[in-house]
Design a protein around this motif. Structure first.
Motif, short mmCIF file in Angstrom:
data_model
loop_
_atom_site.label_atom_id
_atom_site.label_comp_id
_atom_site.label_asym_id
_atom_site.label_seq_id
_atom_site.Cartn_x
_atom_site.Cartn_y
_atom_site.Cartn_z
N GLY A 63 0.80 -1.22 0.00
CA GLY A 63 0.00 0.00 0.00
C GLY A 63 0.83 1.26 0.00
O GLY A 63 1.81 1.40 -0.72
N THR A 64 0.45 2.20 0.87
CA THR A 64 1.14 3.49 0.93
C THR A 64 2.29 3.50 1.94
O THR A 64 2.84 4.55 2.23
CB THR A 64 0.15 4.62 1.28
N GLY A 65 2.64 2.32 2.47
CA GLY A 65 3.82 2.22 3.32
C GLY A 65 3.59 2.49 4.79
O GLY A 65 4.54 2.81 5.51
N ARG A 66 2.36 2.34 5.27
CA ARG A 66 2.05 2.64 6.68
C ARG A 66 2.97 1.88 7.63
O ARG A 66 3.47 2.45 8.62
CB ARG A 66 0.59 2.28 6.97
N ILE A 67 3.23 0.61 7.36
CA ILE A 67 4.11 -0.20 8.21
C ILE A 67 5.52 -0.28 7.63
O ILE A 67 6.51 -0.24 8.36
CB ILE A 67 3.53 -1.61 8.39
N ALA A 68 5.63 -0.37 6.32
CA ALA A 68 6.94 -0.59 5.69
C ALA A 68 7.91 0.55 5.95
O ALA A 68 9.10 0.31 6.22
CB ALA A 68 6.76 -0.78 4.18
N LEU A 69 7.44 1.79 5.88
CA LEU A 69 8.36 2.91 6.04
C LEU A 69 8.93 3.01 7.46
O LEU A 69 10.15 3.13 7.62
CB LEU A 69 7.67 4.21 5.63
N PRO A 70 8.11 2.95 8.52
CA PRO A 70 8.72 2.96 9.86
C PRO A 70 9.56 1.71 10.14
O PRO A 70 10.54 1.78 10.89
CB PRO A 70 7.52 3.05 10.80
N LEU A 71 9.20 0.58 9.53
CA LEU A 71 10.02 -0.62 9.68
C LEU A 71 11.39 -0.41 9.04
O LEU A 71 12.42 -0.77 9.62
CB LEU A 71 9.30 -1.81 9.06
N ALA A 72 11.41 0.19 7.87
CA ALA A 72 12.68 0.47 7.20
C ALA A 72 13.52 1.47 8.00
O ALA A 72 14.75 1.36 8.05
CB ALA A 72 12.42 1.00 5.79
N ARG A 73 12.84 2.44 8.63
CA ARG A 73 13.57 3.41 9.46
C ARG A 73 14.22 2.75 10.67
O ARG A 73 15.17 3.29 11.23
CB ARG A 73 12.63 4.52 9.90
N ARG A 74 13.73 1.59 11.06
CA ARG A 74 14.33 0.84 12.17
C ARG A 74 15.50 -0.03 11.70
O ARG A 74 16.04 -0.81 12.48
CB ARG A 74 13.26 -0.03 12.83
N GLY A 75 15.86 0.07 10.43
CA GLY A 75 17.02 -0.64 9.92
C GLY A 75 16.73 -1.98 9.28
O GLY A 75 17.66 -2.72 8.95
N ILE A 76 15.44 -2.31 9.08
CA ILE A 76 15.09 -3.59 8.47
C ILE A 76 14.92 -3.39 6.95
O ILE A 76 14.11 -2.56 6.53
CB ILE A 76 13.77 -4.15 9.06
N PRO A 77 15.66 -4.11 6.13
CA PRO A 77 15.43 -4.02 4.68
C PRO A 77 14.03 -4.55 4.34
O PRO A 77 13.69 -5.68 4.70
CB PRO A 77 16.52 -4.91 4.08
N VAL A 78 13.24 -3.75 3.66
CA VAL A 78 11.84 -4.11 3.38
C VAL A 78 11.62 -4.12 1.87
O VAL A 78 12.04 -3.21 1.16
CB VAL A 78 10.86 -3.11 4.03
N HIS A 79 10.94 -5.16 1.42
CA HIS A 79 10.45 -5.22 0.03
C HIS A 79 8.95 -5.46 0.08
O HIS A 79 8.46 -6.13 1.00
CB HIS A 79 11.14 -6.33 -0.76
N GLY A 80 8.22 -4.89 -0.87
CA GLY A 80 6.78 -5.04 -0.88
C GLY A 80 6.25 -5.53 -2.21
O GLY A 80 6.90 -5.37 -3.25
N ILE A 81 5.08 -6.14 -2.16
CA ILE A 81 4.36 -6.53 -3.37
C ILE A 81 2.98 -5.87 -3.30
O ILE A 81 2.31 -5.93 -2.26
CB ILE A 81 4.20 -8.06 -3.47
N ASP A 82 2.56 -5.26 -4.37
CA ASP A 82 1.24 -4.63 -4.41
C ASP A 82 0.78 -4.51 -5.85
O ASP A 82 1.59 -4.24 -6.74
CB ASP A 82 1.26 -3.25 -3.76
N MET A 83 -0.50 -4.68 -6.08
CA MET A 83 -1.06 -4.59 -7.42
C MET A 83 -1.34 -3.15 -7.84
O MET A 83 -1.41 -2.83 -9.02
CB MET A 83 -2.34 -5.41 -7.51
N SER A 84 -1.49 -2.25 -6.85
CA SER A 84 -1.92 -0.89 -7.15
C SER A 84 -0.73 0.05 -7.35
O SER A 84 -0.03 0.41 -6.40
CB SER A 84 -2.80 -0.35 -6.02
#
Length: 246
Positions: free
Chosen positions: A51-72
């Motif tokens: 989605g719009t990164g509600r969880i992914a962005l703060p998770l990435a700021r904590r130093g976790i490499p994040v990848h996402g899948i989304d259709m939109s």
């Protein structure tokens, strides 16, 4: 609402963060990120339906490499426009079947997103896809509501969840097929506008069986991200399934 982005096209994406403002509050986000950081450890995280990164962005700021899948593409464009949005990799595709390179310590689906898959086959495929991305010992996490069928007396198929002078919102259930939809009737300039979003509700025990079919086993289940006990009165759950280390 039907376009290449499904039900999450430009119009929905532009107002999504505002419409879900309560879910962006620190008390909603921080416990989820804390738990995911702990599960990720020294590994990577995969968000299904980023989605719009509600969880992914703060998770990435904590130093976790994040990848996402989304259709939109429209939702992902909103993520990209935010600070740090260029640090999160995203693959456009159906999160039930789309594969990305590498392995992950944790994969996760939040905010009822598993219900956006409207068939049992798609939900089963999602578990298999998540399991295929996990390293041995990795975890798959889902946050989803418990179906509120206890609120349906005989002969009734709708449960209201928002009533105001300008909007009526209710879920419609088909108990024979587990199909449901969220419906919003909004008054704009004196005229009624109807919006409809289809889902498939799913029980905790059914999710456990899907996990078992994918080679995962239940590790934890709580009522919320703060790890309150899950009980017969819980209206949602956060469940963690683990891929065997061997």
């Amino acid at each position: 609402m039907h376009d290449e982005d499904g039900y999450f096209g430009e119009k929905v994406a532009a107002g999504y963060d505002e419409s879900a403002a309560d879910m962006f509050r620190p008390e909603a986000v921080d416990p989820a990120v804390d738990l995911l950081v702990g599960l990720a450890g020294d590994g990577r995280a995969l968000e299904l339906g980023i989605g719009t990164g509600r969880i992914a962005l703060p998770l990435a700021r904590r130093g976790i490499p994040v990848h996402g899948i989304d259709m939109s593409r429209a939702m992902v464009a909103q993520l990209r426009a935010k600070p740090g949005g260029d640090t999160v990799g995203v693959t456009i595709g159906d999160f039930a079947t789309t594969r990305v390179e590498g392995t992950f310590a944790v994969a996760y689906l939040v905010f009822n997103t598993i219900n956006n898959l409207t068939t049992q086959d798609a939900q089963v495929a999602c578990f298999q896809n998540a399991a295929a991305h996990l390293r041995p010992g990795g975890c798959f996490v889902i946050e989803v509501g418990v179906p509120e069928l206890r609120r349906l007396p005989p002969g009734q198929n709708a449960v209201p969840f928002r009533i105001s002078p300008t909007q009526w919102a209710f879920d419609i259930y088909d108990v024979a097929t587990q199909a449901m939809s969220s419906n919003y009737v909004t008054i704009v300039d004196g005229r009624a506008k109807h919006e409809y979003y289809p889902f498939r509700y799913v029980w905790p025990s059914e999710l456990d069986l899907m996990a078992r079919l994918a080679g995962l086993r239940l590790r934890d289940r709580w009522e919320d991200w703060d790890r309150a006990p899950f009980t017969s009165e819980s209206r949602r759950h956060v469940s963690v399934w683990e891929k065997p280390a061997d």
